[in-house]
Design a protein around this motif. Structure first.
Motif: not given
Length: 211
Positions: A122-146
């Protein structure tokens, strides 16, 4: 309705064989994406490569499924979310993440270490904020679900502490509490200098999965 498909009595060895066929293809396309972003080859070379890519794409499309991949389950308990944009081994968009579980943590902590390159900028040399959101949404979802208790994102709140540098990254999440059909989770994304994004969310069991 979410598409979960029972593909029957497929031995684990066959799942491993399919992974060995298709994961390297996704790896190669992932490298192609990175090369496409960063190449400085001349126009004639780019045109020739494009023709080769178009021909390869046509070969792959000559035999394909209709629609999305979905999530496929075998009677042996294998879960194949191979089209997922975060963990999908057949999806070149995915980094992909490999989710690990801390079996000694009472909160069910999950974590993952991974690499993000030019395709996620996103910003030069840095992760796009939407990608960070995508990853955290998935990781939180992994711990919340079985496997026997699916839960999907109800709400998620992110706090961006600073920009996240491209490269080696770490994400983790844990359950804070459950309340009936709801699970509450927190987590974060970090680069080598520490936490960059914090997240908290509520994950809800869908009506069709309730007893």
């Amino acid at each position: 309705m979410v598409e979960f498909t029972d593909i029957g009595d497929v031995p684990s060895a066959e799942v491993d064989r399919m992974r060995a066929v298709y994961q390297p293809l996704a790896d190669s396309v992932r490298e192609l994406v990175d090369a496409t972003i960063r190449t400085e080859m001349d126009a004639d070379t780019v045109a020739a490569v494009r023709a080769e890519i178009d021909a390869a794409t046509a070969r792959l499309r000559s035999r394909q499924i209709d629609g999305a991949f979905g999530v496929r389950y075998t009677t042996g308990g294998d879960s194949l979310a191979w089209g997922n944009p975060v963990i999908g081994v057949r999806n070149p968009i995915a980094p992909p993440l490999t989710i690990e579980r801390d079996l000694e943590d009472a909160r069910g902590r999950v974590f993952t270490d991974f690499h993000l390159g030019a395709a996620y900028e996103g910003p030069p040399g840095h992760v796009h904020g939407g990608v960070a959101a995508l990853i955290l949404d998935h990781v939180l979802g992994e711990v919340a679900a079985h496997a026997d208790t699916p839960r999907f994102t109800g709400t998620i709140t992110l706090r961006y502490l600073r920009t996240t540098r491209l490269g080696r990254l770490h994400a983790e999440a844990a359950i804070t509490r459950t309340d009936g059909i709801k699970a509450y989770a927190v987590g974060h994304l970090a680069d080598e200098d520490g936490v960059t994004v914090e997240a908290e969310g509520v994950f809800i069991q869908p009506r069709w999965a309730r007893g």
